[in-house]
Scaffold this motif. Structure first.
Motif, PDB file in Angstrom:
ATOM      1  N   LEU A 198       9.576  10.097  12.954  1.00 40.74           N
ATOM      2  CA  LEU A 198       8.812   8.934  12.501  1.00 40.74           C
ATOM      3  C   LEU A 198       9.022   7.748  13.433  1.00 40.74           C
ATOM      4  N   ALA A 199      10.278   7.430  13.712  1.00 40.41           N
ATOM      5  CA  ALA A 199      10.594   6.260  14.534  1.00 40.41           C
ATOM      6  C   ALA A 199      10.103   6.418  15.965  1.00 40.41           C
ATOM      7  N   THR A 200      10.334   7.583  16.547  1.00 41.64           N
ATOM      8  CA  THR A 200       9.918   7.770  17.936  1.00 41.64           C
ATOM      9  C   THR A 200       8.396   7.779  18.065  1.00 41.64           C
ATOM     10  N   SER A 201       7.698   8.307  17.066  1.00 46.01           N
ATOM     11  CA  SER A 201       6.236   8.303  17.101  1.00 46.01           C
ATOM     12  C   SER A 201       5.667   6.899  16.891  1.00 46.01           C
ATOM     13  N   LEU A 202       6.399   6.065  16.163  1.00 44.38           N
ATOM     14  CA  LEU A 202       5.958   4.692  15.909  1.00 44.38           C
ATOM     15  C   LEU A 202       6.430   3.708  16.980  1.00 44.38           C
ATOM     16  N   LEU A 203       7.042   4.219  18.032  1.00 44.04           N
ATOM     17  CA  LEU A 203       7.587   3.333  19.067  1.00 44.04           C
ATOM     18  C   LEU A 203       6.545   2.366  19.627  1.00 44.04           C
ATOM     19  N   PRO A 204       5.317   2.789  19.934  1.00 41.08           N
ATOM     20  CA  PRO A 204       4.337   1.803  20.432  1.00 41.08           C
ATOM     21  C   PRO A 204       4.107   0.642  19.468  1.00 41.08           C
ATOM     22  N   ALA A 205       4.058   0.934  18.172  1.00 48.59           N
ATOM     23  CA  ALA A 205       3.857  -0.122  17.181  1.00 48.59           C
ATOM     24  C   ALA A 205       5.078  -1.037  17.091  1.00 48.59           C
ATOM     25  N   LEU A 206       6.266  -0.454  17.218  1.00 45.21           N
ATOM     26  CA  LEU A 206       7.493  -1.253  17.206  1.00 45.21           C
ATOM     27  C   LEU A 206       7.564  -2.142  18.438  1.00 45.21           C
ATOM     28  N   ILE A 207       7.172  -1.612  19.583  1.00 45.89           N
ATOM     29  CA  ILE A 207       7.155  -2.409  20.811  1.00 45.89           C
ATOM     30  C   ILE A 207       6.148  -3.549  20.681  1.00 45.89           C
ATOM     31  N   GLU A 208       4.985  -3.253  20.113  1.00 46.02           N
ATOM     32  CA  GLU A 208       3.943  -4.271  19.951  1.00 46.02           C
ATOM     33  C   GLU A 208       4.432  -5.450  19.116  1.00 46.02           C
ATOM     34  N   ALA A 209       5.321  -5.188  18.162  1.00 50.16           N
ATOM     35  CA  ALA A 209       5.841  -6.273  17.322  1.00 50.16           C
ATOM     36  C   ALA A 209       6.648  -7.275  18.130  1.00 50.16           C
ATOM     37  N   GLY A 210       7.348  -6.813  19.153  1.00 46.18           N
ATOM     38  CA  GLY A 210       8.119  -7.705  20.016  1.00 46.18           C
ATOM     39  C   GLY A 210       9.538  -7.960  19.570  1.00 46.18           C
ATOM     40  N   LEU A 222       6.796  18.050   9.999  1.00 54.09           N
ATOM     41  CA  LEU A 222       6.441  17.236  11.164  1.00 54.09           C
ATOM     42  C   LEU A 222       4.944  16.981  11.254  1.00 54.09           C
ATOM     43  N   ALA A 223       4.116  17.896  10.745  1.00 52.02           N
ATOM     44  CA  ALA A 223       2.673  17.660  10.737  1.00 52.02           C
ATOM     45  C   ALA A 223       2.331  16.469   9.845  1.00 52.02           C
ATOM     46  N   SER A 224       3.026  16.346   8.720  1.00 54.16           N
ATOM     47  CA  SER A 224       2.817  15.219   7.819  1.00 54.16           C
ATOM     48  C   SER A 224       3.271  13.921   8.465  1.00 54.16           C
ATOM     49  N   VAL A 225       4.404  13.957   9.141  1.00 56.65           N
ATOM     50  CA  VAL A 225       4.897  12.765   9.853  1.00 56.65           C
ATOM     51  C   VAL A 225       3.883  12.361  10.918  1.00 56.65           C
ATOM     52  N   ARG A 226       3.369  13.331  11.650  1.00 58.14           N
ATOM     53  CA  ARG A 226       2.404  13.048  12.714  1.00 58.14           C
ATOM     54  C   ARG A 226       1.134  12.419  12.139  1.00 58.14           C
ATOM     55  N   ALA A 227       0.654  12.952  11.026  1.00 61.70           N
ATOM     56  CA  ALA A 227      -0.555  12.399  10.408  1.00 61.70           C
ATOM     57  C   ALA A 227      -0.332  10.951   9.974  1.00 61.70           C
ATOM     58  N   PHE A 228       0.846  10.682   9.431  1.00 61.36           N
ATOM     59  CA  PHE A 228       1.161   9.313   8.998  1.00 61.36           C
ATOM     60  C   PHE A 228       1.165   8.365  10.183  1.00 61.36           C
ATOM     61  N   THR A 229       1.850   8.747  11.258  1.00 63.06           N
ATOM     62  CA  THR A 229       1.981   7.834  12.399  1.00 63.06           C
ATOM     63  C   THR A 229       0.656   7.667  13.143  1.00 63.06           C
ATOM     64  N   GLU A 230      -0.155   8.723  13.182  1.00 63.32           N
ATOM     65  CA  GLU A 230      -1.451   8.610  13.856  1.00 63.32           C
ATOM     66  C   GLU A 230      -2.395   7.680  13.097  1.00 63.32           C
ATOM     67  N   ALA A 231      -2.184   7.556  11.792  1.00 62.44           N
ATOM     68  CA  ALA A 231      -3.031   6.681  10.978  1.00 62.44           C
ATOM     69  C   ALA A 231      -2.590   5.223  11.039  1.00 62.44           C
ATOM     70  N   TRP A 232      -1.397   4.972  11.567  1.00 63.59           N
ATOM     71  CA  TRP A 232      -0.887   3.599  11.617  1.00 63.59           C
ATOM     72  C   TRP A 232      -1.608   2.829  12.713  1.00 63.59           C
ATOM     73  N   SER A 233      -1.926   1.582  12.456  1.00 67.60           N
ATOM     74  CA  SER A 233      -2.494   0.711  13.482  1.00 67.60           C
ATOM     75  C   SER A 233      -1.850  -0.659  13.405  1.00 67.60           C
ATOM     76  N   GLY A 234      -1.723  -1.300  14.544  1.00 62.82           N
ATOM     77  CA  GLY A 234      -1.140  -2.628  14.604  1.00 62.82           C
ATOM     78  C   GLY A 234       0.357  -2.600  14.774  1.00 62.82           C
ATOM     79  N   ARG A 251       0.840  -1.193   0.000  1.00 62.87           N
ATOM     80  CA  ARG A 251       0.000   0.000   0.000  1.00 62.87           C
ATOM     81  C   ARG A 251       0.876   1.245   0.000  1.00 62.87           C
ATOM     82  N   VAL A 252       0.276   2.355  -0.312  1.00 61.28           N
ATOM     83  CA  VAL A 252       0.985   3.626  -0.404  1.00 61.28           C
ATOM     84  C   VAL A 252       0.390   4.590   0.611  1.00 61.28           C
ATOM     85  N   ALA A 253       1.255   5.303   1.323  1.00 59.94           N
ATOM     86  CA  ALA A 253       0.796   6.324   2.267  1.00 59.94           C
ATOM     87  C   ALA A 253       1.692   7.546   2.137  1.00 59.94           C
TER      88      ALA A 253
END
Length: 304
Positions: free
Chosen positions: A134-146, A85-97, A76-78
């Motif tokens: 990007l990476a720091t905002s996605l930290l919860p998703a990275l942690i969830e991966a294990g 930073l607003a664009s980065v925030r929008a991308f990370t807020e839309a991520w799930s899982g 997929r494309v996003a």
């Protein structure tokens, strides 16, 4: 016995025999160059891949090419503009899982002097700070991966400059595109050093890679005569070969604590005082833990 790879290996060679089904990956700058080939290889092994790109039309063309060549629809494309930073925030807020693989591949090189809306010099804004946010905002998703992995695409150009902590954005000194690019590539390695230290307890491992000598759209701002000379003097990889080390670090490399952080030609690079051939080795200032910690703290303040 584990397979061995070299400078001649392609990204598809690296994933041959791997099963990445059930794993989610993000590749920034995946609408062209080595980003496309990185995404193609991960998708071919079964990963669900998001092409995080600024130009979504180009991203959709790349995604169509990947789907056609791999037979998978898990691409997929996003949209994300790493300078914003607003664009980065929008991308990370839309991520799930969960997020298993983050490949910080996008970059700019030897730009004429440009700044983003915060006044940040564009190499540091895109190559480092955008990816850092990007990476720091996605930290919860990275942690969830294990067992997530983060790969930052650096360059032998890191040798030209350490981090200019007293004038990171060339607000005092005259702008130099080579130094600006060099410090941003050093920042990519230092991010990998410090993220590994901070996030190891979450099962997150990190690496920085040198793709090799690949001629892509990245060099569009070079002087044509200089570019022609470089192509004559240095060995050239295809984009598929250039993506191999990113994919190797994302899937096969030993990234356990104490293992090397910087890879080239699908193996750890040697630590050298200077990069004599322009391509191989990593210099000590890019691995310095004190600089890594200082840059992390400065970056956190900047993106706050």
């Amino acid at each position: 016995m584990s397979p061995t790879f070299s400078a001649d290996s392609t990204a598809l060679d690296v994933v041959d025999g791997l099963d990445l089904r059930g794993r989610a990956a993000i590749v920034t700058g995946a609408s062209s160059g080595i980003g496309v080939e990185t995404a193609r290889a991960l998708a071919s092994a079964g990963a669900s891949v998001t092409l995080a790109v600024r130009d979504t039309a180009a991203g959709e063309r790349a995604a169509a090419s990947i789907r056609s060549s791999t037979g998978t629809g898990e691409v997929r494309v996003a949209e994300v503009d790493l300078a914003d930073l607003a664009s980065v925030r929008a991308f990370t807020e839309a991520w799930s899982g969960p997020l298993h693989l983050l490949v910080n591949n996008a970059g700019v090189m030897h730009l004429p002097e440009r700044r983003n809306d915060r006044g940040w010099e564009m190499h540091m804004a895109v190559n480092h700070l955008g990816h850092f946010a990007l990476a720091t905002s996605l930290l919860p998703a990275l942690i969830e991966a294990g067992d997530a992995r983060i790969v930052s695409v650096s360059s032998s150009g890191h040798a030209s400059s350490g981090i200019r902590f007293d004038d990171m954005f060339f607000e005092r000194d005259a702008y130099d595109p080579g130094l600006a690019y060099g410090q941003s590539k050093t920042a990519n390695v230092l991010f990998a050093v410090e993220a590994r230290r901070r996030w190891a307890t979450h099962g997150i491992t990190t690496a920085a890679v040198m793709p090799g000598g690949i001629w892509t759209n990245l060099q569009r701002h070079w002087d044509p005569a200089v570019l022609a000379d470089m192509k004559r003097r240095y060995p050239t990889k295809t984009t598929a070969q250039g993506a191999a080390t990113s994919v190797f670090a994302a899937t096969r490399a030993d990234l356990t604590p104490g293992s090397p952080v910087y890879f080239e030609d699908c193996h750890p690079a040697s630590v050298v005082a200077q990069i004599a051939d322009g391509l191989h080795g990593v210099v000590p200032h890019a691995l310095d833990p004190a600089s890594a910690e200082r840059l992390w703290d400065a970056s956190m303040q900047l993106i706050a």
